[in-house]
Enzyme design. Structure first.
Site, short mmCIF file in Angstrom:
data_model
loop_
_atom_site.label_atom_id
_atom_site.label_comp_id
_atom_site.label_asym_id
_atom_site.label_seq_id
_atom_site.Cartn_x
_atom_site.Cartn_y
_atom_site.Cartn_z
N SER A 79 0.87 -1.18 0.00
CA SER A 79 0.00 0.00 0.00
C SER A 79 0.90 1.23 0.00
O SER A 79 1.97 1.23 0.62
CB SER A 79 -0.87 0.03 1.26
OG SER A 79 -1.43 1.32 1.42
N TYR A 114 -0.92 -1.72 9.98
CA TYR A 114 -1.27 -2.04 8.58
C TYR A 114 -0.07 -1.73 7.68
O TYR A 114 0.35 -2.57 6.86
CB TYR A 114 -2.48 -1.21 8.17
CG TYR A 114 -2.86 -1.30 6.70
CD1 TYR A 114 -3.54 -2.42 6.21
CD2 TYR A 114 -2.56 -0.27 5.81
CE1 TYR A 114 -3.90 -2.50 4.86
CE2 TYR A 114 -2.92 -0.34 4.48
CZ TYR A 114 -3.59 -1.46 4.00
OH TYR A 114 -3.94 -1.53 2.67
P1 NAP Z 1 -11.84 -5.06 0.10
O1 NAP Z 1 -12.74 -4.30 -0.82
O2 NAP Z 1 -12.09 -4.99 1.57
O3 NAP Z 1 -11.85 -6.61 -0.36
C1 NAP Z 1 -11.07 -7.50 0.38
C2 NAP Z 1 -11.08 -8.87 -0.28
O4 NAP Z 1 -10.20 -9.71 0.48
C3 NAP Z 1 -12.44 -9.55 -0.27
O5 NAP Z 1 -12.57 -10.29 -1.46
C4 NAP Z 1 -12.35 -10.48 0.93
O6 NAP Z 1 -13.17 -11.66 0.82
C5 NAP Z 1 -10.90 -10.89 0.88
N1 NAP Z 1 -10.36 -11.36 2.14
C6 NAP Z 1 -10.32 -10.72 3.34
N2 NAP Z 1 -9.75 -11.52 4.27
C7 NAP Z 1 -9.44 -12.67 3.64
C8 NAP Z 1 -8.85 -13.89 4.05
N3 NAP Z 1 -8.46 -14.09 5.31
N4 NAP Z 1 -8.70 -14.88 3.13
C9 NAP Z 1 -9.09 -14.71 1.84
N5 NAP Z 1 -9.66 -13.58 1.39
C10 NAP Z 1 -9.83 -12.59 2.29
O7 NAP Z 1 -10.31 -4.62 -0.11
P2 NAP Z 1 -9.58 -3.85 -1.33
O8 NAP Z 1 -9.65 -2.41 -1.07
O9 NAP Z 1 -10.06 -4.39 -2.62
O10 NAP Z 1 -8.07 -4.28 -1.06
C11 NAP Z 1 -7.39 -5.26 -1.81
C12 NAP Z 1 -5.90 -5.16 -1.49
O11 NAP Z 1 -5.42 -3.88 -1.84
C13 NAP Z 1 -5.56 -5.35 0.00
O12 NAP Z 1 -4.37 -6.10 0.12
C14 NAP Z 1 -5.35 -3.93 0.49
O13 NAP Z 1 -4.51 -3.88 1.62
C15 NAP Z 1 -4.73 -3.31 -0.73
N6 NAP Z 1 -4.85 -1.85 -0.79
C16 NAP Z 1 -6.08 -1.26 -0.87
C17 NAP Z 1 -6.15 0.13 -0.91
C18 NAP Z 1 -7.48 0.85 -0.98
O14 NAP Z 1 -7.48 2.09 -0.81
N7 NAP Z 1 -8.60 0.18 -1.21
C19 NAP Z 1 -4.98 0.89 -0.88
C20 NAP Z 1 -3.76 0.25 -0.81
C21 NAP Z 1 -3.70 -1.13 -0.77
P3 NAP Z 1 -14.73 -11.68 1.37
O15 NAP Z 1 -15.49 -10.79 0.42
O16 NAP Z 1 -15.12 -13.12 1.22
O17 NAP Z 1 -14.69 -11.15 2.75
#
Ligand code: NAP
Length: 250
Positions: A145, A158
């Site tokens: 991130s 985080y």
């Molecule tokens: P999100 O919308 O909260 O989606 C999270 C996904 O991860 C969901 O599909 C969830 O499955 C799955 N998940 C959570 N815990 C899990 C586990 N223990 N085993 C398997 N799957 C799991 O998150 P996002 O924003 O798309 O983030 C995706 C990645 O990008 C993450 O690594 C996050 O740290 C990174 N990131 C995001 C941002 C941002 O601003 N959004 C910025 C920087 C980095 P369920 O639906 O089944 O719960």
């Protein structure tokens, strides 16, 4: 829109039931790659991603697995091999964040352990299996991130998990010498998903959206486009790197 070069490739995208992972799954499928849509709990959301891929002529299947549990990760790879014949690409997208902003002093043991278990150990778990199962020419794309470089207050644990993922990315790329597998990470900035939007006030969202010089939130498709590149033959000389994808925020 299958491309001949990708016809036999197979990708596992962890956490692909929604958010960035769902966009990656759809993008890789549009690139002609067979995709496993992994999820933790939201089976219906994962199935909707598969339905959308299949409706567009792609190949995909859902597989439930908690990335924090080594036996479930091993089963995820085994089931993928059974379904699609092998694994070429692993996208370690699954991750969680603290609710809102939580200073280090207010971080309890449960939150600390959960962030480590899913973001760090979860990535470790898939890397360890991928080392044994990925075919030659494979691609591993981890998730950091941009908050790691921004060092924003309220994100200490985080960001620490993501710093660890960046370090593992760099070292693991070297440990796979001779296997013809690249290992890279992407580090998104603020991106419009549930992870980012929940537990924030509209003012906090607006403030973060205005921080990059491009003055907007990232969309999941912005990140998926870069993952598509890293998974492609065109990125064959990119290895051990973390690519920030954030509209210039840092
Ligand atoms: P999100 O919308 O909260 O989606 C999270 C996904 O991860 C969901 O599909 C969830 O499955 C799955 N998940 C959570 N815990 C899990 C586990 N223990 N085993 C398997 N799957 C799991 O998150 P996002 O924003 O798309 O983030 C995706 C990645 O990008 C993450 O690594 C996050 O740290 C990174 N990131 C995001 C941002 C941002 O601003 N959004 C910025 C920087 C980095 P369920 O639906 O089944 O719960």
């Amino acid at each position: 829109m299958s491309t001949q070069a990708n016809v036999s490739k197979v990708a596992i995208v962890t956490g692909a039931s929604r958010g960035i992972g769902a966009a990656i799954a759809k993008r890789l499928a549009a690139d002609g790659i067979a995709v496993v849509v992994n999820y933790a709990g939201r089976a219906a959301d994962a199935q909707a991603v598969v339905d959308s891929i299949e409706a567009a002529g792609g190949r995909a299947a859902t597989i439930q697995a908690d990335v924090a549990v080594p036996a479930q990760v091993a089963a995820l790879f085994d089931q993928t091999v059974t379904l699609f014949g092998g694994v070429d690409i692993v996208v370690n997208n699954a991750g969680i964040m603290q609710p809102g902003l939580v200073s280090l002093v207010d971080t309890d043991d449960t939150l600390f352990d959960r962030l480590i278990a899913i973001n760090l150990k979860g990535t470790f778990n898939t890397l360890r299996v991928a080392a044994k199962k990925l075919r030659s020419g494979g691609r591993i794309i981890n998730f950091s991130s941009s908050v790691q470089a921004l060092a924003l207050p309220g994100y200490s644990v985080y960001a620490a998990t993501k710093a660890a993922v960046e370090t593992m990315t760099n070292i693991f790329a070297k440990e796979l010498r001779g296997r013809h597998i690249t290992v890279n990470a992407v580090a998104p900035g603020p991106t419009a998903t549930e992870l980012f939007l929940k537990d924030k006030t509209p003012e906090q969202v607006e403030h973060l959206a205005k921080m990059p010089p491009l003055e907007r939130l990232g969309q999941p498709e912005d990140i998926a486009a870069v993952v598509s590149f890293l998974a492609s033959d065109a990125a064959g000389w990119v290895d051990g790197q973390t690519l920030r994808v954030n509209g210039g925020i840092v």
